[in-house]
Scaffold this motif. Structure first.
Motif, mmCIF file in Angstrom:
data_model
loop_
_atom_site.group_PDB
_atom_site.id
_atom_site.type_symbol
_atom_site.label_atom_id
_atom_site.label_comp_id
_atom_site.label_asym_id
_atom_site.label_seq_id
_atom_site.Cartn_x
_atom_site.Cartn_y
_atom_site.Cartn_z
ATOM 1 N N ASP A 96 32.959 18.511 10.391
ATOM 2 C CA ASP A 96 32.058 19.426 11.087
ATOM 3 C C ASP A 96 31.996 20.726 10.287
ATOM 4 O O ASP A 96 33.039 21.314 9.971
ATOM 5 C CB ASP A 96 32.564 19.724 12.506
ATOM 6 C CG ASP A 96 32.456 18.502 13.411
ATOM 7 O OD1 ASP A 96 31.940 17.464 12.942
ATOM 8 O OD2 ASP A 96 32.872 18.597 14.577
ATOM 9 N N ASP A 104 31.563 24.043 10.653
ATOM 10 C CA ASP A 104 31.547 25.114 11.656
ATOM 11 C C ASP A 104 31.612 26.482 11.006
ATOM 12 O O ASP A 104 30.956 27.420 11.436
ATOM 13 C CB ASP A 104 32.755 24.975 12.589
ATOM 14 C CG ASP A 104 32.548 23.878 13.618
ATOM 15 O OD1 ASP A 104 31.404 23.682 14.050
ATOM 16 O OD2 ASP A 104 33.535 23.212 13.981
ATOM 17 N N HIS A 129 25.152 18.690 13.741
ATOM 18 C CA HIS A 129 26.212 19.158 14.628
ATOM 19 C C HIS A 129 25.509 19.893 15.765
ATOM 20 O O HIS A 129 25.235 21.085 15.667
ATOM 21 C CB HIS A 129 27.141 20.086 13.837
ATOM 22 C CG HIS A 129 28.461 20.345 14.485
ATOM 23 N ND1 HIS A 129 29.122 19.403 15.232
ATOM 24 C CD2 HIS A 129 29.250 21.453 14.508
ATOM 25 C CE1 HIS A 129 30.268 19.917 15.676
ATOM 26 N NE2 HIS A 129 30.364 21.155 15.265
ATOM 27 N N HIS A 161 28.874 20.153 18.930
ATOM 28 C CA HIS A 161 29.811 21.245 18.717
ATOM 29 C C HIS A 161 30.695 21.391 19.965
ATOM 30 O O HIS A 161 30.218 21.259 21.089
ATOM 31 C CB HIS A 161 28.986 22.522 18.492
ATOM 32 C CG HIS A 161 29.786 23.724 18.122
ATOM 33 N ND1 HIS A 161 30.787 23.695 17.175
ATOM 34 C CD2 HIS A 161 29.715 25.005 18.553
ATOM 35 C CE1 HIS A 161 31.290 24.909 17.051
ATOM 36 N NE2 HIS A 161 30.662 25.727 17.878
ATOM 37 N N TYR A 162 31.973 21.642 19.744
ATOM 38 C CA TYR A 162 32.971 21.702 20.823
ATOM 39 C C TYR A 162 33.170 20.337 21.497
ATOM 40 O O TYR A 162 33.771 20.267 22.562
ATOM 41 C CB TYR A 162 32.583 22.729 21.900
ATOM 42 C CG TYR A 162 33.075 24.129 21.622
ATOM 43 C CD1 TYR A 162 32.723 24.791 20.449
ATOM 44 C CD2 TYR A 162 33.890 24.809 22.538
ATOM 45 C CE1 TYR A 162 33.160 26.068 20.185
ATOM 46 C CE2 TYR A 162 34.338 26.089 22.274
ATOM 47 C CZ TYR A 162 33.971 26.715 21.101
ATOM 48 O OH TYR A 162 34.406 27.979 20.837
HETATM 49 ZN ZN LIG Z 1 31.867 22.435 15.869
#
Ligand SMILES: [Zn+2]
Length: 466
Positions: A180, A182, A282, A314-315
């Motif tokens: 990912d 991020d 994502h 995401h998360y």
């Molecule tokens: Zn993420």
């Protein structure tokens, strides 16, 4: 191709759920299951049903299939079992002269876990609206780290083989490597902030600040811009991974701050795809919950010049009941969001890919779920590196033994050793282990394509999809 006729007893309350599970078993054993009204090779129904013709007899655990209440868990013959109506015997199978009779219901167990019925029914979530790992039926019994579904899939396969049915199943375990994206840049402003707030010791915080500034001055790559570290390590074994980029229009405070249309990002995305790596979406914090955000984000990411086939939220913020419809509307082919953020393990009871079940239509959705099993941040913090490696070894060994699949997630920034000491070494060791054990390492888009083709070849499109 072996065809096996399944007779579902007239008493079984929800036949489409049974059909769904047999298609899952069929996809993972290379068998075409067909329904028949009478005299099937397999009889699924009442426990006391007898059939002269059926070679495999499986009793139906009604409550478990309907997901009416929390099942009980126990271990039989070293295999974790869920049950409700039917209390299994000391042995999972009884062998008779010309048939095998299950003492429990593997079909309902598989349905209970991969349909995520416990999530659909759960009203309690964490602060990000996510299903809580400790609420899973697999948690109290310590079964989250066991691919429970795979055990039962294999038990059914073994029974079929014992009854001389030919299976055309996959011979190698699978691994899917993902990242990912991020935080691809450790900003100087952020580095100063971390100097005062970071959890690391002061020396390490000073080190990473001076290193971040030093690299900027020397126009070297930012410490978190670690695409090359991952692709080089993976390419060393001939592996290709997927990188999930965010492309939100509306950022919440939880969303990454970079712009995927920036020059550096467009160049990097082009380079990754040219080298055969995958670029996925994502989905932003609200994307699978809210309106048509996911569709727009996919378009935005594709404007960088790449074809996007799949999503990871995401998360890991995902809603089973509505999320797959968003993915379908966005014209994506797969999702890989079903893992836990606070623990590693098998949220769906398996690492094997499957088509999600829609309780509204009682049909499957033609989106492949590739469950996430191990996320770096859920595995490494608060553990000694030795213990981390041991956990990974066990997981890989189990997948090898059961011919399963494991999806891994290492975040881009973790190859920066000053901030994440040892994390990248753990990853490199994992790659070596996967290679030594002959794992088939697949890009998620390739997996989605091959399973859709397989489902077509085995005749499951009409069988399970609406
Ligand atoms: Zn993420």
């Amino acid at each position: 191709m072996q065809k096996i006729r399944v007779q579902i007893g007239s008493d079984v309350p929800n036949k489409s759920r049974v059909v769904y599970v047999f298609s899952f078993i069929g996809l993972h054993s290379g068998v075409k299951f067909e329904l028949t009204e009478e005299n099937g090779d397999i009889l699924y129904g009442k426990r006391k049903d007898t059939s002269k013709e059926a070679k495999v007899i499986i009793p139906c655990d009604y409550s478990l299939l309907e997901g009416n209440s929390s099942p009980e868990t126990r271990t039989i013959e070293d295999i974790p079992v869920l049950h409700k109506d039917i209390v299994p015997g000391d042995k999972l199978l009884e062998k008779h002269e010309s048939s095998i009779r299950f003492t429990y219901d593997p079909v309902a167990i598989i349905f209970y876990l991969i349909s995520r019925i416990e999530e659909v029914k759960s009203t309690e979530t964490d602060t990000h609206g996510r299903f809580i790992s400790t609420n899973s039926v697999l948690h109290p019994s310590g079964f989250l780290n066991e691919p429970v579904v795979d055990y039962h899939l294999n038990t059914v396969k073994r029974a079929l083989k014992d009854m001389s049915f030919e299976l055309d199943d996959r011979k190698t375990p699978m691994a899917i490597l993902t990242h990912d994206v991020d935080q691809p840049i450790r900003s100087i402003k952020g580095s100063f902030r971390l100097l005062f707030e970071g959890e690391k010791d002061l020396k390490s915080r000073v080190n990473s600040l001076t290193d971040t500034i030093g690299r900027k001055i020397k126009t070297e790559d930012n410490p978190f811009w670690n695409f090359g570290s991952f692709t080089t390590a993976e390419a060393g074994y001939g592996f290709k991974s997927a990188f999930f980029f965010t492309a939100p229009y509306y950022r919440t405070k939880y969303d990454p701050k970079y712009n995927v249309n920036g020059y550096n990002f467009r160049m990097k995305i082009a380079e990754l795809t040219a080298k055969g790596f995958e670029v996925g979406l994502h989905g932003s914090y609200n994307s699978v919950i809210d309106g048509d955000k996911l569709t727009k984000e996919k378009e935005k990411l594709e404007n960088t010049g790449v074809n996007v086939y799949g999503n990871r939220s995401h998360y890991l913020r995902f809603e089973v009941a509505g999320g797959y419809r968003k993915i379908q509307s966005a014209n994506l082919k797969y999702d890989s969001s079903l893992g836990y953020s606070d623990t590693i393990g098998y949220r769906c009871g398996t690492g094997l890919p499957f088509y999600p079940y829609d309780f509204g239509t009682e049909k499957a959705i033609p989106i492949l779920e590739i469950p996430l099993i191990v996320m770096d941040g859920a595995l490494i913090p608060n553990r000694e590196i030795e213990e981390v490696n041991e956990i990974l070894d066990n997981l890989v060994d189990t997948a090898l033994r059961l011919n399963g699949a494991v999806t891994f997630l290492w975040h881009l920034r973790t190859a920066y050793d000053i901030d994440y000491p040892g994390w990248f070494d753990v990853y490199k060791r994992l790659l070596k282990k996967l290679s030594e054990n002959g794992f088939d390492v697949l890009k998620p888009s390739s997996l989605a394509e091959s399973y859709m083709n397989l489902a077509g070849e085995l005749g499951y499109h009409d069988f399970i999809f609406e």
